[in-house]
Scaffold this motif. Sequence first.
Motif, PDB file in Angstrom:
ATOM      1  N   GLY A  19     -10.888 -47.805  -9.082  1.00 58.51           N
ATOM      2  CA  GLY A  19     -12.020 -46.912  -8.746  1.00 58.51           C
ATOM      3  C   GLY A  19     -12.482 -45.874  -9.632  1.00 58.51           C
ATOM      4  N   ILE A  20     -14.014 -45.790  -9.682  1.00 61.65           N
ATOM      5  CA  ILE A  20     -14.672 -45.116 -10.733  1.00 61.65           C
ATOM      6  C   ILE A  20     -14.031 -43.639 -11.045  1.00 61.65           C
ATOM      7  N   ARG A  21     -13.908 -42.878 -10.147  1.00 61.39           N
ATOM      8  CA  ARG A  21     -13.385 -41.604 -10.182  1.00 61.39           C
ATOM      9  C   ARG A  21     -12.007 -41.456 -10.686  1.00 61.39           C
ATOM     10  N   ASP A  22     -11.209 -42.251 -10.143  1.00 60.30           N
ATOM     11  CA  ASP A  22      -9.881 -42.367 -10.380  1.00 60.30           C
ATOM     12  C   ASP A  22      -9.652 -42.823 -12.044  1.00 60.30           C
ATOM     13  N   TYR A  23     -10.454 -43.759 -12.489  1.00 60.69           N
ATOM     14  CA  TYR A  23     -10.490 -44.248 -13.716  1.00 60.69           C
ATOM     15  C   TYR A  23     -11.047 -43.004 -14.791  1.00 60.69           C
ATOM     16  N   ILE A  24     -12.117 -42.496 -14.392  1.00 60.52           N
ATOM     17  CA  ILE A  24     -12.647 -41.274 -15.084  1.00 60.52           C
ATOM     18  C   ILE A  24     -11.695 -40.260 -15.324  1.00 60.52           C
ATOM     19  N   TYR A  25     -11.373 -39.929 -14.393  1.00 62.84           N
ATOM     20  CA  TYR A  25     -10.321 -38.677 -14.323  1.00 62.84           C
ATOM     21  C   TYR A  25      -9.052 -38.737 -14.749  1.00 62.84           C
ATOM     22  N   ARG A  26      -8.575 -39.969 -14.740  1.00 63.21           N
ATOM     23  CA  ARG A  26      -6.980 -40.177 -14.918  1.00 63.21           C
ATOM     24  C   ARG A  26      -7.039 -41.384 -16.058  1.00 63.21           C
ATOM     25  N   GLY A  27      -7.168 -42.611 -15.744  1.00 66.93           N
ATOM     26  CA  GLY A  27      -6.922 -43.837 -16.773  1.00 66.93           C
ATOM     27  C   GLY A  27      -7.741 -43.624 -18.184  1.00 66.93           C
ATOM     28  N   HIS A  28      -8.662 -42.919 -18.022  1.00 73.70           N
ATOM     29  CA  HIS A  28      -9.541 -43.081 -19.329  1.00 73.70           C
ATOM     30  C   HIS A  28      -8.739 -42.432 -20.408  1.00 73.70           C
ATOM     31  N   TYR A  29      -7.769 -41.404 -20.082  1.00 71.63           N
ATOM     32  CA  TYR A  29      -7.481 -40.709 -21.116  1.00 71.63           C
ATOM     33  C   TYR A  29      -6.063 -41.726 -22.133  1.00 71.63           C
TER      34      TYR A  29
END
Lengths: 183, 68
Positions: A67-77
């Motif tokens: 999911g986009i928000r989950d990725y941006i705020y978690r996975g991206h780090y």
Amino acid sequence: MIDERKLLCAFIYSAYDSGYCGLGLDDAARKEDMNLFKRFIEFGGEYPEERIRETQGKMTSEVDNSGIRDYIYRGHYEVVESRIVEATGKDFDDAVKEPMILHTALSCGINFYEVVSVGEQEIKARHLFSGLERNLVVLQGLQIPSLGDIVSGHWNYYLEISDVEQSKSAREFFERVKANFKS
Amino acid sequence: MMCLAIPGKIIEIEGKKVVVDYGSERREARIIKGEFAVGDFVTVAAGVVSEKVDEAQVAGWLKVLEND
């Protein structure tokens, strides 16, 4: 919070405009993508689904998976960490002792701020964990924040009104980078 | 998703060609537009110098972390 597709377009746009997109696009292709994304954000134009799909294809399928928000705020780090390891050939914890890498790591990950002033096209915002104040560009078409709002930002851009709950991964990432920089 | 390019330092400029030092390696890149000088930190995309890194932002991070 805004439409996830707008958030994704603003997220990629901010990386492209800051010159940090590592996709190997030439200037013309980058500008063309930016125009598409901006038209969608600003005027509700057609969602550039094909270009987004191509972009994601060159990256990973992580957005689709989480999911986009989950990725941006978690996975991206995690992605930021792995890209820095790949680019520098060093452990992440060592690499961030170098000021330019520190800057890249902290700016590439999403940051959270409290809004201290609101202008027509930009806001001044105080970083939640460092107290650093900076200006963030507000793209037309995004939700305008108010004084005191907690917002997310990527590179030099404001993304959306958020909350402290959403900033957990950002805090952990910031504290880790800070601890390693100072060690 | 990737949105990361590591900045390097321009160590040579000859016309539109530059050499960018990344510490571990050096790479050639081209200037298509913009003014750049030896010593500038820049990002490179597709072999083209893309953006100059805002050193004030780097200094801002350093200041808050060093004083924290």
